[in-house]
Design a protein around this motif. Structure first.
Motif, PDB file in Angstrom:
ATOM      1  N   SER A   1       0.855  -1.179   0.000  1.00  0.00           N
ATOM      2  CA  SER A   1       0.000   0.000   0.000  1.00  0.00           C
ATOM      3  C   SER A   1       0.894   1.233   0.000  1.00  0.00           C
ATOM      4  O   SER A   1       2.105   1.117  -0.190  1.00  0.00           O
ATOM      5  N   ASP A   2       0.293   2.421   0.213  1.00  0.00           N
ATOM      6  CA  ASP A   2       1.069   3.658   0.120  1.00  0.00           C
ATOM      7  C   ASP A   2       2.035   3.807   1.297  1.00  0.00           C
ATOM      8  O   ASP A   2       1.827   3.204   2.349  1.00  0.00           O
ATOM      9  N   PRO A   3       3.065   4.649   1.129  1.00  0.00           N
ATOM     10  CA  PRO A   3       3.937   4.971   2.266  1.00  0.00           C
ATOM     11  C   PRO A   3       3.117   5.630   3.392  1.00  0.00           C
ATOM     12  O   PRO A   3       2.080   6.237   3.127  1.00  0.00           O
ATOM     13  N   CYS A   4       3.589   5.490   4.635  1.00  0.00           N
ATOM     14  CA  CYS A   4       2.844   6.005   5.783  1.00  0.00           C
ATOM     15  C   CYS A   4       2.835   7.535   5.793  1.00  0.00           C
ATOM     16  O   CYS A   4       3.864   8.164   5.554  1.00  0.00           O
ATOM     17  N   ALA A   5       1.666   8.107   6.100  1.00  0.00           N
ATOM     18  CA  ALA A   5       1.522   9.564   6.060  1.00  0.00           C
ATOM     19  C   ALA A   5       2.297  10.239   7.187  1.00  0.00           C
ATOM     20  O   ALA A   5       2.904  11.287   6.987  1.00  0.00           O
ATOM     21  N   VAL A   6       2.299   9.646   8.385  1.00  0.00           N
ATOM     22  CA  VAL A   6       2.970  10.286   9.529  1.00  0.00           C
ATOM     23  C   VAL A   6       4.451   9.885   9.577  1.00  0.00           C
ATOM     24  O   VAL A   6       5.337  10.728   9.604  1.00  0.00           O
ATOM     25  N   GLY A   7       4.725   8.596   9.640  1.00  0.00           N
ATOM     26  CA  GLY A   7       6.114   8.145   9.576  1.00  0.00           C
ATOM     27  C   GLY A   7       6.777   7.849  10.909  1.00  0.00           C
ATOM     28  O   GLY A   7       7.859   7.275  10.930  1.00  0.00           O
ATOM     29  N   VAL A   8       6.198   8.243  12.043  1.00  0.00           N
ATOM     30  CA  VAL A   8       6.667   7.763  13.356  1.00  0.00           C
ATOM     31  C   VAL A   8       5.475   7.145  14.086  1.00  0.00           C
ATOM     32  O   VAL A   8       4.323   7.451  13.781  1.00  0.00           O
ATOM     33  N   GLU A   9       5.776   6.282  15.065  1.00  0.00           N
ATOM     34  CA  GLU A   9       4.726   5.557  15.776  1.00  0.00           C
ATOM     35  C   GLU A   9       3.826   6.505  16.557  1.00  0.00           C
ATOM     36  O   GLU A   9       4.184   7.648  16.834  1.00  0.00           O
ATOM     37  N   SER A  10       2.688   5.942  16.994  1.00  0.00           N
ATOM     38  CA  SER A  10       1.671   6.746  17.676  1.00  0.00           C
ATOM     39  C   SER A  10       2.174   7.319  18.999  1.00  0.00           C
ATOM     40  O   SER A  10       3.069   6.779  19.640  1.00  0.00           O
ATOM     41  N   THR A  11       1.544   8.402  19.388  1.00  0.00           N
ATOM     42  CA  THR A  11       1.683   8.950  20.738  1.00  0.00           C
ATOM     43  C   THR A  11       1.065   7.935  21.703  1.00  0.00           C
ATOM     44  O   THR A  11      -0.026   7.430  21.437  1.00  0.00           O
ATOM     45  N   VAL A  12       1.750   7.629  22.817  1.00  0.00           N
ATOM     46  CA  VAL A  12       1.175   6.717  23.824  1.00  0.00           C
ATOM     47  C   VAL A  12       0.957   7.485  25.119  1.00  0.00           C
ATOM     48  O   VAL A  12       1.889   8.106  25.646  1.00  0.00           O
ATOM     49  N   ILE A  13      -0.278   7.449  25.639  1.00  0.00           N
ATOM     50  CA  ILE A  13      -0.600   8.108  26.902  1.00  0.00           C
ATOM     51  C   ILE A  13      -1.254   7.095  27.833  1.00  0.00           C
ATOM     52  O   ILE A  13      -2.093   6.300  27.389  1.00  0.00           O
ATOM     53  N   THR A  14      -0.837   7.091  29.105  1.00  0.00           N
ATOM     54  CA  THR A  14      -1.512   6.198  30.040  1.00  0.00           C
ATOM     55  C   THR A  14      -2.540   6.981  30.860  1.00  0.00           C
ATOM     56  O   THR A  14      -2.274   8.092  31.316  1.00  0.00           O
ATOM     57  N   LEU A  15      -3.715   6.375  30.982  1.00  0.00           N
ATOM     58  CA  LEU A  15      -4.791   6.971  31.778  1.00  0.00           C
ATOM     59  C   LEU A  15      -4.998   6.144  33.048  1.00  0.00           C
ATOM     60  O   LEU A  15      -6.045   6.229  33.678  1.00  0.00           O
ATOM     61  N   CYS A  16      -3.983   5.354  33.408  1.00  0.00           N
ATOM     62  CA  CYS A  16      -4.138   4.451  34.550  1.00  0.00           C
ATOM     63  C   CYS A  16      -3.679   5.059  35.872  1.00  0.00           C
ATOM     64  O   CYS A  16      -3.993   4.534  36.926  1.00  0.00           O
ATOM     65  N   GLY A  17      -2.929   6.153  35.824  1.00  0.00           N
ATOM     66  CA  GLY A  17      -2.475   6.773  37.077  1.00  0.00           C
ATOM     67  C   GLY A  17      -3.404   7.915  37.469  1.00  0.00           C
ATOM     68  O   GLY A  17      -4.453   8.111  36.853  1.00  0.00           O
ATOM     69  N   GLU A  18      -2.985   8.690  38.514  1.00  0.00           N
ATOM     70  CA  GLU A  18      -3.835   9.814  38.942  1.00  0.00           C
ATOM     71  C   GLU A  18      -3.847  10.916  37.893  1.00  0.00           C
ATOM     72  O   GLU A  18      -4.878  11.531  37.641  1.00  0.00           O
ATOM     73  N   VAL A  19      -2.665  11.154  37.312  1.00  0.00           N
ATOM     74  CA  VAL A  19      -2.550  12.192  36.280  1.00  0.00           C
ATOM     75  C   VAL A  19      -2.184  11.491  34.974  1.00  0.00           C
ATOM     76  O   VAL A  19      -1.333  10.602  34.963  1.00  0.00           O
ATOM     77  N   PRO A  20      -2.831  11.855  33.842  1.00  0.00           N
ATOM     78  CA  PRO A  20      -2.463  11.241  32.561  1.00  0.00           C
ATOM     79  C   PRO A  20      -0.976  11.486  32.280  1.00  0.00           C
ATOM     80  O   PRO A  20      -0.459  12.563  32.582  1.00  0.00           O
ATOM     81  N   ARG A  21      -0.295  10.473  31.712  1.00  0.00           N
ATOM     82  CA  ARG A  21       1.151  10.596  31.501  1.00  0.00           C
ATOM     83  C   ARG A  21       1.532  10.169  30.103  1.00  0.00           C
ATOM     84  O   ARG A  21       1.127   9.112  29.629  1.00  0.00           O
ATOM     85  N   LEU A  22       2.321  11.029  29.440  1.00  0.00           N
ATOM     86  CA  LEU A  22       2.820  10.725  28.097  1.00  0.00           C
ATOM     87  C   LEU A  22       3.966   9.725  28.207  1.00  0.00           C
ATOM     88  O   LEU A  22       4.967   9.997  28.861  1.00  0.00           O
ATOM     89  N   LEU A  23       3.805   8.554  27.559  1.00  0.00           N
ATOM     90  CA  LEU A  23       4.853   7.534  27.598  1.00  0.00           C
ATOM     91  C   LEU A  23       5.712   7.564  26.338  1.00  0.00           C
ATOM     92  O   LEU A  23       6.878   7.208  26.370  1.00  0.00           O
ATOM     93  N   ARG A  24       5.087   7.930  25.219  1.00  0.00           N
ATOM     94  CA  ARG A  24       5.849   7.995  23.971  1.00  0.00           C
ATOM     95  C   ARG A  24       5.275   9.133  23.140  1.00  0.00           C
ATOM     96  O   ARG A  24       4.070   9.147  22.880  1.00  0.00           O
ATOM     97  N   PRO A  25       6.114  10.099  22.705  1.00  0.00           N
ATOM     98  CA  PRO A  25       5.590  11.194  21.890  1.00  0.00           C
ATOM     99  C   PRO A  25       5.358  10.739  20.447  1.00  0.00           C
ATOM    100  O   PRO A  25       6.034   9.836  19.955  1.00  0.00           O
ATOM    101  N   GLY A  26       4.395  11.365  19.775  1.00  0.00           N
ATOM    102  CA  GLY A  26       4.097  11.039  18.375  1.00  0.00           C
ATOM    103  C   GLY A  26       3.473  12.252  17.717  1.00  0.00           C
ATOM    104  O   GLY A  26       3.674  13.392  18.169  1.00  0.00           O
ATOM    105  N   ALA A  27       2.681  12.018  16.671  1.00  0.00           N
ATOM    106  CA  ALA A  27       2.123  13.139  15.912  1.00  0.00           C
ATOM    107  C   ALA A  27       1.047  13.894  16.683  1.00  0.00           C
ATOM    108  O   ALA A  27       0.787  15.065  16.415  1.00  0.00           O
ATOM    109  N   VAL A  28       0.388  13.243  17.647  1.00  0.00           N
ATOM    110  CA  VAL A  28      -0.469  13.992  18.581  1.00  0.00           C
ATOM    111  C   VAL A  28       0.478  14.513  19.651  1.00  0.00           C
ATOM    112  O   VAL A  28       1.153  13.743  20.329  1.00  0.00           O
ATOM    113  N   THR A  29       0.582  15.845  19.781  1.00  0.00           N
ATOM    114  CA  THR A  29       1.658  16.429  20.596  1.00  0.00           C
ATOM    115  C   THR A  29       1.264  16.572  22.069  1.00  0.00           C
ATOM    116  O   THR A  29       0.076  16.592  22.415  1.00  0.00           O
ATOM    117  N   LEU A  30       2.286  16.717  22.905  1.00  0.00           N
ATOM    118  CA  LEU A  30       2.083  16.964  24.337  1.00  0.00           C
ATOM    119  C   LEU A  30       1.243  18.232  24.530  1.00  0.00           C
ATOM    120  O   LEU A  30       0.344  18.279  25.371  1.00  0.00           O
TER     121      LEU A  30
END
Ligand code: AMP
Ligand code: MG
Length: 344
Positions: free
Chosen positions: A175-204
């Motif tokens: 299929s076509d090349p990937c539009a973004v090119g880096v993996e997704s942003t990962v955020i955990t909602l399991c703690g008291e405050v949401p925490r960014l675990l991996r940055p991606g195209a959805v920014t901090l």
């Protein structure tokens, strides 16, 4: 060795026979490399521990590194997590379908093989039309880490998947090349405050606009020791590395060029910004300094090209860390094994 089929799917309507074949292979426990808007993913039925075990084997991925589960509609999420908190609804409303992964407490439907032994699960709804059609055709949620051999740069074209996984998987979707090119942003909602675990195209910055307070995990910017107890196991492993030795060089364009020109020239390459003038060593540009989207889009392909060129040492001009730049920086410090220098 498996016989790896190539399945061309550029348009889910027009390429329906290949789409149904991908769905059938996945439903029956097979491994299929699929396009998404972030990077190509190596997909298997997320609910089938044996199929998921095949992903770890094909990639050579450590068993404790959990997988992201891909869904194509909200109803698919309901019996995978114990509940959907208000914050998850807000994020889904704004960023799904798209390059954002949320970590939530899992139900027993998610096998431990998929969650890497954790009681939580990572969920994402991709926006790529082919990815969505494949999940729908499979009729099950798909676990899909990046479709590369563990440790190497992530795949952003189907050819990259062939280079890494031919003979190890049942099919690779062309299929076509990937539009973004880096993996997704990962955020955990399991703690008291949401925490960014991996940055991606959805920014901090965007996450904070949506949720208010969001913390950044220290693993985003720092090296974690292999035996550290980390919230995102994937962050402690060697990652995104070409065979060449990579150095990330901070500084102005002039300082970067000066630094590169002083290095031993044998096997030396540079990955620079468009503005960086005067390099005489072989080089590739990965975008303008401010253009983080283009940098994200090109970086993994360029790291792979360095290997094809036989580069021995690669100096990369360090990106700024605002917006999507944080994601590019996060990948590059890992590809450089945290070797960052300041050029003056
Ligand atoms: P990849 O499959 O290469 O995109 O990597 C998935 C990333 O998500 C890795 O960094 C994982 O550690 C992280 N991840 C997946 N599931 C979880 C989870 N349940 N808790 C924390 N991090 C997770
Ligand atoms: Mg990966």
């Amino acid at each position: 060795m498996k016989q790896t089929k190539l399945l061309p799917i550029y348009d889910p309507e027009r390429d329906r026979p290949a789409l149904l074949e991908a769905g059938r292979l996945l439903r029956e426990g097979g491994l299929v490399a699929i396009p998404t808007e972030t990077v190509y993913g190596l997909a298997a039925n997320a609910l089938d521990p044996e199929a998921v075990a095949g992903i770890f084997e094909a990639k050579g991925r450590p068993q404790d590194n959990p997988l992201i589960v891909h869904i194509h509609e909200m109803s698919m999420m309901e019996d995978l997590v114990t509940g959907i908190p208000e914050a998850a609804h807000r994020l889904a409303e704004r960023f799904w379908p798209g390059p954002l992964t949320m970590i939530l407490p899992k139900t027993n439907r998610i096998p431990m093989a998929t969650s890497g032994g954790l009681e939580t699960v990572a969920i994402r709804m991709p926006s790529n039309a082919v990815a969505r059609a494949i999940i729908e055709a499979a009729g099950v949620p798909l676990a899909a880490p990046s479709a590369n051999r563990s440790g190497s740069p992530s795949p952003t074209t189907w050819q990259h998947c062939v280079d890494d996984l031919e003979g190890r998987v049942d099919a690779i979707v062309q299929s076509d090349p990937c539009a973004v090119g880096v993996e997704s942003t990962v955020i955990t909602l399991c703690g008291e405050v949401p925490r960014l675990l991996r940055p991606g195209a959805v920014t901090l910055e965007q996450l904070r606009e949506t949720l208010g307070q969001v913390e950044m995990d220290r693993g985003v910017l720092e090296q974690l020791s292999p035996d550290a107890r980390v919230s995102s196991p994937g962050m402690k492993y060697k990652h995104y590395a070409p065979k060449a030795e990579v150095t990330l060089v901070r500084g102005t364009g002039e300082a970067f060029v000066r630094y590169v020109q002083q290095q031993q020239p044998c096997g030396l390459w540079a990955i620079c910004f468009e503005e960086d003038a005067g390099l005489t060593v072989p080089n590739r540009c990965y975008g303008a300094r401010e253009d983080h989207l283009t940098q994200a889009n090109r970086i993994f392909d360029l790291l792979r090209e360095m290997d094809k060129q036989g580069a021995k040492k690669v100096c990369i001009h360090c990106p700024d860390t605002d917006g999507v730049g944080l994601a590019v920086y996060n990948r590059l410090i890992r590809s450089a094994a945290f070797h960052v220098v300041d050029a003056t």
